[in-house]
Design a protein around this motif. Structure first.
Motif, PDB file in Angstrom:
ATOM      1  N   SER A  49       0.862  -1.182   0.000  1.00 40.47           N
ATOM      2  CA  SER A  49       0.000   0.000   0.000  1.00 40.47           C
ATOM      3  C   SER A  49       0.894   1.226   0.000  1.00 40.47           C
ATOM      4  N   PRO A  50       0.782   2.104  -1.009  1.00 43.31           N
ATOM      5  CA  PRO A  50       1.667   3.273  -1.042  1.00 43.31           C
ATOM      6  C   PRO A  50       1.367   4.289   0.050  1.00 43.31           C
ATOM      7  N   ARG A  51       0.243   4.145   0.744  1.00 43.31           N
ATOM      8  CA  ARG A  51      -0.064   5.071   1.833  1.00 43.31           C
ATOM      9  C   ARG A  51       0.104   4.351   3.173  1.00 43.31           C
ATOM     10  N   PRO A  52       0.255   5.069   4.275  1.00 50.42           N
ATOM     11  CA  PRO A  52       0.455   4.434   5.580  1.00 50.42           C
ATOM     12  C   PRO A  52      -0.687   3.484   5.936  1.00 50.42           C
ATOM     13  N   VAL A  53      -0.345   2.305   6.443  1.00 53.24           N
ATOM     14  CA  VAL A  53      -1.370   1.331   6.822  1.00 53.24           C
ATOM     15  C   VAL A  53      -1.730   1.453   8.302  1.00 53.24           C
ATOM     16  N   PHE A  54      -0.939   2.170   9.072  1.00 51.40           N
ATOM     17  CA  PHE A  54      -1.257   2.441  10.477  1.00 51.40           C
ATOM     18  C   PHE A  54      -2.018   3.764  10.532  1.00 51.40           C
ATOM     19  N   ASP A  55      -3.355   3.673  10.681  1.00 48.14           N
ATOM     20  CA  ASP A  55      -4.140   4.896  10.765  1.00 48.14           C
ATOM     21  C   ASP A  55      -4.115   5.422  12.202  1.00 48.14           C
ATOM     22  N   GLU A  56      -4.804   6.525  12.448  1.00 46.12           N
ATOM     23  CA  GLU A  56      -4.767   7.152  13.770  1.00 46.12           C
ATOM     24  C   GLU A  56      -5.384   6.257  14.842  1.00 46.12           C
ATOM     25  N   ALA A  57      -6.402   5.473  14.468  1.00 42.10           N
ATOM     26  CA  ALA A  57      -7.041   4.582  15.444  1.00 42.10           C
ATOM     27  C   ALA A  57      -6.072   3.508  15.911  1.00 42.10           C
ATOM     28  N   LEU A  58      -5.321   2.912  14.984  1.00 47.11           N
ATOM     29  CA  LEU A  58      -4.365   1.873  15.356  1.00 47.11           C
ATOM     30  C   LEU A  58      -3.183   2.477  16.108  1.00 47.11           C
ATOM     31  N   GLU A  59      -2.759   3.668  15.698  1.00 48.06           N
ATOM     32  CA  GLU A  59      -1.699   4.363  16.438  1.00 48.06           C
ATOM     33  C   GLU A  59      -2.141   4.601  17.877  1.00 48.06           C
ATOM     34  N   ALA A  60      -3.414   4.972  18.056  1.00 45.24           N
ATOM     35  CA  ALA A  60      -3.918   5.234  19.407  1.00 45.24           C
ATOM     36  C   ALA A  60      -3.901   3.971  20.256  1.00 45.24           C
ATOM     37  N   GLU A  61      -4.167   2.816  19.639  1.00 46.14           N
ATOM     38  CA  GLU A  61      -4.111   1.565  20.394  1.00 46.14           C
ATOM     39  C   GLU A  61      -2.687   1.267  20.851  1.00 46.14           C
ATOM     40  N   PHE A  62      -1.711   1.523  20.000  1.00 48.70           N
ATOM     41  CA  PHE A  62      -0.318   1.321  20.391  1.00 48.70           C
ATOM     42  C   PHE A  62       0.086   2.308  21.477  1.00 48.70           C
ATOM     43  N   ASP A  63      -0.397   3.555  21.361  1.00 47.49           N
ATOM     44  CA  ASP A  63      -0.105   4.540  22.411  1.00 47.49           C
ATOM     45  C   ASP A  63      -0.672   4.075  23.747  1.00 47.49           C
ATOM     46  N   ALA A  64      -1.871   3.481  23.716  1.00 45.39           N
ATOM     47  CA  ALA A  64      -2.490   3.000  24.955  1.00 45.39           C
ATOM     48  C   ALA A  64      -1.680   1.882  25.582  1.00 45.39           C
ATOM     49  N   LEU A  65      -1.035   1.062  24.746  1.00 46.81           N
ATOM     50  CA  LEU A  65      -0.219  -0.032  25.277  1.00 46.81           C
ATOM     51  C   LEU A  65       1.008   0.482  26.012  1.00 46.81           C
ATOM     52  N   ALA A  66       1.387   1.721  25.749  1.00 52.84           N
ATOM     53  CA  ALA A  66       2.524   2.316  26.457  1.00 52.84           C
ATOM     54  C   ALA A  66       2.106   2.901  27.797  1.00 52.84           C
ATOM     55  N   GLY A  67       0.808   3.024  28.027  1.00 58.49           N
ATOM     56  CA  GLY A  67       0.318   3.634  29.259  1.00 58.49           C
ATOM     57  C   GLY A  67      -0.086   2.608  30.288  1.00 58.49           C
ATOM     58  N   PRO A  68      -0.356   3.051  31.526  1.00 57.02           N
ATOM     59  CA  PRO A  68      -0.647   2.128  32.625  1.00 57.02           C
ATOM     60  C   PRO A  68      -2.110   1.778  32.795  1.00 57.02           C
ATOM     61  N   GLU A  69      -3.006   2.394  32.013  1.00 58.98           N
ATOM     62  CA  GLU A  69      -4.430   2.242  32.279  1.00 58.98           C
ATOM     63  C   GLU A  69      -5.151   1.585  31.112  1.00 58.98           C
ATOM     64  N   VAL A  70      -5.991   0.584  31.430  1.00 65.00           N
ATOM     65  CA  VAL A  70      -6.774  -0.134  30.425  1.00 65.00           C
ATOM     66  C   VAL A  70      -8.248  -0.026  30.820  1.00 65.00           C
ATOM     67  N   PRO A  71      -9.078   0.668  30.050  1.00 63.18           N
ATOM     68  CA  PRO A  71     -10.493   0.784  30.407  1.00 63.18           C
ATOM     69  C   PRO A  71     -11.231  -0.534  30.240  1.00 63.18           C
ATOM     70  N   LEU A  72     -12.249  -0.740  31.081  1.00 62.96           N
ATOM     71  CA  LEU A  72     -13.076  -1.945  31.032  1.00 62.96           C
ATOM     72  C   LEU A  72     -14.531  -1.558  30.797  1.00 62.96           C
ATOM     73  N   PRO A  73     -15.317  -2.445  30.196  1.00 62.87           N
ATOM     74  CA  PRO A  73     -16.751  -2.173  30.063  1.00 62.87           C
ATOM     75  C   PRO A  73     -17.382  -2.006  31.448  1.00 62.87           C
ATOM     76  N   GLY A  74     -18.308  -1.098  31.560  1.00 62.73           N
ATOM     77  CA  GLY A  74     -18.977  -0.889  32.841  1.00 62.73           C
ATOM     78  C   GLY A  74     -18.305   0.137  33.718  1.00 62.73           C
ATOM     79  N   GLY A  75     -17.261   0.809  33.206  1.00 62.26           N
ATOM     80  CA  GLY A  75     -16.641   1.883  33.966  1.00 62.26           C
ATOM     81  C   GLY A  75     -15.426   1.501  34.773  1.00 62.26           C
ATOM     82  N   GLY A  76     -15.049   0.238  34.796  1.00 60.09           N
ATOM     83  CA  GLY A  76     -13.852  -0.168  35.531  1.00 60.09           C
ATOM     84  C   GLY A  76     -12.599   0.015  34.697  1.00 60.09           C
TER      85      GLY A  76
END
Length: 363
Positions: A150-177
């Motif tokens: 693919s001549p354009r980037p295959v990592f869009d902003e949504a996937l980049e955001a998921e990788f950024d979240a993996l660098a952080g300490p917090e993982v949201p859960l369904p139901g507010g936890g």
């Protein structure tokens, strides 16, 4: 590299070709010291690195290390675990016939020598999932993997955001936890916070949060490549009710061949042991290089959306210095964009506060 099942992130890998973790590398190494008390031997490897050869990996039959190797012996080995915590890589002398043939064909000599690099994450994923569709924005990688280019980037902003979240300490859960991830040198603690469910009138709200937590905890352990002892502390709940979640947790961990649930410990914490082979993501992502590379990927995406713009990266001096010190990083971005990215240091910015701007504007 990201392995997606539908839109769900299943595996996340970050390889930096200029700084590989070394797993799978084939070396000619020299035994420098026997360590019978540690049931192994230390080896000198290429680049001044040190390796450790367990006696169980020194030959086809396990025997005392002094019966398998001697100081000064030169032998081919393969790296089976990346260095960690100041300790050298773990290696094996039990090689395949192809590896033995490659070592035999190496130039003669007794000096440590890197004979071949191990497979990178993209190749490992392609081999592990031969029927998966592979899409890449790298023409060279596409040719090597026979993938769709693919001549354009295959990592869009949504996937980049998921990788950024993996660098952080917090993982949201369904139901507010949420799950809070706390790596330490000795172990990793996963703490479940029930959030609003902790004070809910519904007595089952907390149970539902914990049920979601055991599934998500197993996923995060795999995504983040956590290793060593891992403790999972659920939110509230008596020990007997926690025991009921042992089976769902074991089931969630089952696809991960490196992880093993040891059980519920005396403190009411689930104890998990995961074998370490590659470095955990929190180690790979530590330091100013990570935000710098993220900024370069953003610049490539912006250039693809609006070709011909001259772009500048405004960031903390440490971020820019880390990019300049990584061979190939700025050159690859310039090749993808069609022109170099201008670097503008801003001493007042934190590592995370970078911006991509028009090169003709002030920072």
């Amino acid at each position: 590299m990201a392995l997606l099942r539908g839109d769900r992130l299943e595996e996340a890998w970050i390889d930096r070709p200029a700084r590989p973790d070394g797993v799978g590398d084939l070396h000619r190494a020299r035994v420098t010291a026997l360590a019978p008390a540690m049931a192994g031997a230390f080896l000198a490897m290429a680049g001044g690195e040190t390796g450790f050869l367990p006696e169980s990996e020194a030959g086809p039959v396990r025997q005392p290390i002094a019966q398998s190797v001697q100081e000064g012996l030169v032998l081919p080995v393969r790296v089976t675990r990346a260095p960690q915590g100041g300790k050298g890589a773990r290696v094996t002398a039990r090689l395949t016939s192809a590896e033995q043939a490659r070592a035999a064909a190496a130039p003669p000599g007794n000096a440590p020598l890197l004979l071949a690099r191990g497979p990178d994450a993209a190749l490992r994923l392609a081999r592990a999932h031969p029927r998966a569709e592979i899409v890449t924005d790298g023409a060279g990688l596409a040719a090597r993997l026979r993938a769709t280019y693919s001549p354009r980037p295959v990592f869009d902003e949504a996937l980049e955001a998921e990788f950024d979240a993996l660098a952080g300490p917090e993982v949201p859960l369904p139901g507010g936890g949420r799950i809070l991830v706390h790596p330490t040198p000795a172990l990793t603690a996963l703490d479940v916070d029930a959030g609003s469910a902790a004070g809910a009138r519904d007595p089952e709200a907390q149970r539902r949060v914990n049920e979601a937590a055991v599934v998500e905890a197993a996923r995060q352990i795999r995504l983040r490549h956590l290793a060593g002892p891992i403790l999972l502390d659920l939110a509230g709940m008596a020990r007997k009710r926690r025991e009921a979640l042992a089976e769902p947790l074991a089931r969630a961990l089952a696809p991960d061949r490196l992880a093993r649930l040891l059980g519920l410990g005396p403190l009411g914490l689930f104890e998990i042991l995961r074998q370490r082979i590659h470095p955990p993501l929190h180690e790979v992502l530590a330091g100013p290089l990570t935000p710098g590379l993220s900024a370069l990927r953003m610049a490539v995406r912006e250039a693809a959306a609006r070709p011909g713009r001259r772009l500048a990266l405004v960031a903390a001096p440490a971020v820019l210095a880390a990019l300049e010190a990584l061979p190939g990083a700025l050159e690859e971005a310039a090749a993808a964009i069609g022109q170099p990215v201008q670097l503008r240091p801003d001493p007042l910015r934190s590592w995370a506060r970078w911006t991509i701007e028009e090169a003709g504007h002030g920072g």
